[in-house]
Design an enzyme around this catalytic site. Structure first.
Site, PDB file in Angstrom:
ATOM      1  CG  HIS A 291      -7.141 -49.183  43.849  1.00  0.00           C
ATOM      2  ND1 HIS A 291      -6.272 -49.607  42.864  1.00  0.00           N
ATOM      3  CD2 HIS A 291      -7.170 -47.830  43.770  1.00  0.00           C
ATOM      4  CE1 HIS A 291      -5.801 -48.555  42.212  1.00  0.00           C
ATOM      5  NE2 HIS A 291      -6.336 -47.471  42.741  1.00  0.00           N
ATOM      6  CD  GLU A 292      -8.905 -45.368  46.314  1.00  0.00           C
ATOM      7  OE1 GLU A 292      -7.942 -44.650  46.644  1.00  0.00           O
ATOM      8  OE2 GLU A 292      -9.328 -45.437  45.153  1.00  0.00           O
TER       9      GLU A 292
ATOM     10  CG  HIS B  79      -3.416 -45.597  45.980  1.00  0.00           C
ATOM     11  ND1 HIS B  79      -2.414 -45.644  45.037  1.00  0.00           N
ATOM     12  CD2 HIS B  79      -4.584 -45.601  45.274  1.00  0.00           C
ATOM     13  CE1 HIS B  79      -2.944 -45.664  43.819  1.00  0.00           C
ATOM     14  NE2 HIS B  79      -4.259 -45.652  43.936  1.00  0.00           N
TER      15      HIS B  79
ATOM     16  CD  GLU C 139      -4.151 -45.209  40.340  1.00  0.00           C
ATOM     17  OE1 GLU C 139      -5.065 -45.989  40.693  1.00  0.00           O
ATOM     18  OE2 GLU C 139      -3.861 -44.185  40.976  1.00  0.00           O
TER      19      GLU C 139
END
Length: 269
Positions: free
Chosen positions: A134-135, A138, A195
């Site tokens: 997820h990070e 981004h 997100e």
């Protein structure tokens, strides 16, 4: 006033100049890496000097190992899909910081921090991979620069309104309505969209890295349990609700596994 409106139109026109390779969609981004990355790297280095970085432990080594596997998987995907030089300005770094906060974050250009407080919830290396994916996503999707771009447009709109409106009572009503409206109808949905996008991209690249995408929903079930039902309503939050994320990740897991199979990955850790 005309000049301000022209600026707004120019910003909007150039905002669609960069394409997200994972979605194929044009993005709201008019800040180049050459402008964003140096500042982000400096802020990251400053943060590390002011906080207790954990080094040499098995947990710290795991954070680095997972980060390297996932960023390498991202590069494999990008190269295979026609973006071989996409990551040339990135400088990946993964650090574990001693802090009880249940969080992890990524700055533009690939500077990632995990707090020790999230490890009891991730539980396993695969759980860490869910968060790491997820990070990393981004960073891959330039979400930091997109937020800066959206913030700039929000500010330009406010300035234009304040220049155009001469009546003080009307101006006060405009500023109140504009602030609330752009926050709840613009900035918060924009952030929740990022997100959700990072969840989906992250699920895909963690699978290519050899981590089980079906474990992502399980991680978010633990996150939900840890929150104790204290999360704000989704429309008031920068993040989707835990239930939304669980449902999304459950639905997307088969697609992520199928994408990993294209790279010869059919068994997961």
């Amino acid at each position: 006033m005309k000049k301000l409106l022209l600026i707004v139109l120019v910003f909007i026109g150039v905002s669609a100049c960069k394409v997200n390779p994972f979605t194929g969609q044009k993005t709201l981004n008019f800040y180049p890496n050459s402008q964003v990355f140096p500042s982000a790297f400096a802020q990251y280095d400053q943060f590390l000097t002011e906080n207790k970085v954990v080094t040499g432990t098995s947990d710290a080594q795991m954070i680095t190992r997972v980060g390297q596997r996932i960023s390498s998987a991202a590069e494999r995907w990008l190269t295979a899909n026609g973006y071989p030089g996409y990551l040339k300005d990135y400088s990946w770094e993964y650090n574990l910081v001693n802090d009880e906060t249940v969080n992890a974050w990524c700055m533009p250009g690939g500077k990632i921090v995990f707090y020790t407080g999230i490890l009891p919830i991730t539980q396993t290396e695969t759980g860490v991979a869910v968060v790491m994916g997820h990070e990393v996503a981004h960073a891959l999707a330039d979400h930091g620069a997109q937020r800066m771009s959206a913030g700039t447009l929000q500010q330009v709109g406010a300035v234009a309104g304040n220049v155009a409106i001469k009546n003080q009572q009307t101006l006060g009503l405009f500023n109140q309505a504009y602030g609330v409206g752009t926050q709840y109808l613009g900035m918060l949905p924009f952030s929740r969209g990022h997100e959700t996008e990072a969840d989906r991209i992250g699920l895909q690249i963690m699978a290519i890295a050899g981590y089980d995408p079906y474990e992502a929903a399980e991680l978010w079930k633990r996150m939900k349990a840890n929150s104790g039902g204290q999360a704000p309503p989704e429309f008031m939050s920068t993040h989707p609700s835990n239930d939304t994320r669980i449902n999304n990740l459950t639905a997307w897991a088969p697609d992520a596994a199928a994408e990993a199979a294209k790279f010869g990955v059919t068994k997961f850790q």
